[in-house]
Scaffold this active site. Sequence first.
Site, PDB file in Angstrom:
ATOM      1  N   LYS A  16       0.824  -1.218   0.000  1.00 28.19           N
ATOM      2  CA  LYS A  16       0.000   0.000   0.000  1.00 28.19           C
ATOM      3  C   LYS A  16       0.854   1.264   0.000  1.00 28.19           C
ATOM      4  O   LYS A  16       0.550   2.231  -0.692  1.00 28.19           O
ATOM      5  CB  LYS A  16      -0.925   0.032   1.225  1.00 28.19           C
ATOM      6  CG  LYS A  16      -1.946  -1.075   1.318  1.00 28.19           C
ATOM      7  CD  LYS A  16      -2.941  -0.834   2.449  1.00 28.19           C
ATOM      8  CE  LYS A  16      -2.299  -0.570   3.799  1.00 28.19           C
ATOM      9  NZ  LYS A  16      -1.476  -1.691   4.280  1.00 28.19           N
ATOM     10  N   LYS A  37      -2.099   8.950   6.437  1.00 27.45           N
ATOM     11  CA  LYS A  37      -2.284   7.655   7.092  1.00 27.45           C
ATOM     12  C   LYS A  37      -2.829   7.938   8.477  1.00 27.45           C
ATOM     13  O   LYS A  37      -2.074   8.219   9.416  1.00 27.45           O
ATOM     14  CB  LYS A  37      -0.974   6.863   7.177  1.00 27.45           C
ATOM     15  CG  LYS A  37      -1.168   5.480   7.782  1.00 27.45           C
ATOM     16  CD  LYS A  37      -0.255   4.460   7.170  1.00 27.45           C
ATOM     17  CE  LYS A  37      -0.611   3.055   7.677  1.00 27.45           C
ATOM     18  NZ  LYS A  37       0.160   2.015   6.999  1.00 27.45           N
ATOM     19  N   THR A  41       0.893   2.473  13.069  1.00 27.02           N
ATOM     20  CA  THR A  41       1.513   1.632  14.095  1.00 27.02           C
ATOM     21  C   THR A  41       2.956   1.338  13.670  1.00 27.02           C
ATOM     22  O   THR A  41       3.370   1.643  12.556  1.00 27.02           O
ATOM     23  CB  THR A  41       0.747   0.319  14.292  1.00 27.02           C
ATOM     24  OG1 THR A  41       0.788  -0.443  13.078  1.00 27.02           O
ATOM     25  CG2 THR A  41      -0.710   0.575  14.666  1.00 27.02           C
ATOM     26  N   ASP A  48       5.213   5.381   7.756  1.00 20.93           N
ATOM     27  CA  ASP A  48       4.868   5.347   6.335  1.00 20.93           C
ATOM     28  C   ASP A  48       4.841   6.758   5.746  1.00 20.93           C
ATOM     29  O   ASP A  48       5.210   6.967   4.594  1.00 20.93           O
ATOM     30  CB  ASP A  48       3.516   4.659   6.140  1.00 20.93           C
ATOM     31  CG  ASP A  48       3.597   3.176   6.450  1.00 20.93           C
ATOM     32  OD1 ASP A  48       4.670   2.581   6.259  1.00 20.93           O
ATOM     33  OD2 ASP A  48       2.588   2.610   6.899  1.00 20.93           O
ATOM     34  N   ALA A 109      -4.553   0.976   7.556  1.00 21.03           N
ATOM     35  CA  ALA A 109      -3.591   0.208   8.360  1.00 21.03           C
ATOM     36  C   ALA A 109      -3.900  -1.274   8.200  1.00 21.03           C
ATOM     37  O   ALA A 109      -4.944  -1.740   8.648  1.00 21.03           O
ATOM     38  CB  ALA A 109      -3.672   0.616   9.827  1.00 21.03           C
ATOM     39  N   GLY A 110      -3.012  -2.000   7.532  1.00 23.35           N
ATOM     40  CA  GLY A 110      -3.224  -3.432   7.352  1.00 23.35           C
ATOM     41  C   GLY A 110      -4.363  -3.747   6.403  1.00 23.35           C
ATOM     42  O   GLY A 110      -4.726  -2.949   5.541  1.00 23.35           O
TER      43      GLY A 110
END
Length: 230
Positions: A16, A37, A41, A48, A109-110
């Site tokens: 991503k 973002k 984490t 990021d 996130a994820g």
Amino acid sequence: MGQAFYVAGTGTDIGKTFFSSLFMAKYAKNHGFRYWKPIQTGLTGPSDTEFVQKTTALPDSFFLKPVYEFVAPASPHYAAKQEGKILDPKYLLNAIAKERKTNTLIEGAGGVFVPWTADYIAIKGIQESNLPVVVVGSTELGTINHTLLTLDVLTNRFIPILGFYLVGPKNELQTDNAETIQRLGGTPCLGVTNFPEQKLSPNDFISFANESFDTNRNVMESLLGPDDEG
């Protein structure tokens, strides 16, 4: 009028942020897009946001600060618990709503089932944000299953999907992967971009993005309104 969109991955570390860097390098200045973002984490290393900014050499004005930042490289619910902090989905969604009509790339996130809190998962937040989604998947083995699962759950929740984009190492499967996902998932493939063969300077990365990312302008065209200029 602008249009924020959400970048959802088929899993963690799927690409991503690489996709986001490519998009920002190619389109940020010409179309006024910013990178955001909201949940970050894993602050034991560079964030990021820092990665995208270093890769693209864009100034601070092209970046929004995360709403929540956690040190642990884990899902938001666990990382927040480790630090004794509370992640409030309503507060986060209010912050996202304020940017909905701006040109903002919002990186998740994820994957889409990552828990933001003990009982609130990312896909619910995506649904309630009412943002269109680009799904980023890998070029490699396993991506058909992972990408189709992600597309299926988004579709079943009536979340608007602009399409999917594959990133990763170049391999003999990637063309068939993209064609198969598009055929079985009923969602357009917006493009495929392979990782560069070596680390690039910001200037070289911008050149790489201009040459290798969104070569048919499918991503940008899906975001432009009828009154926008290409």
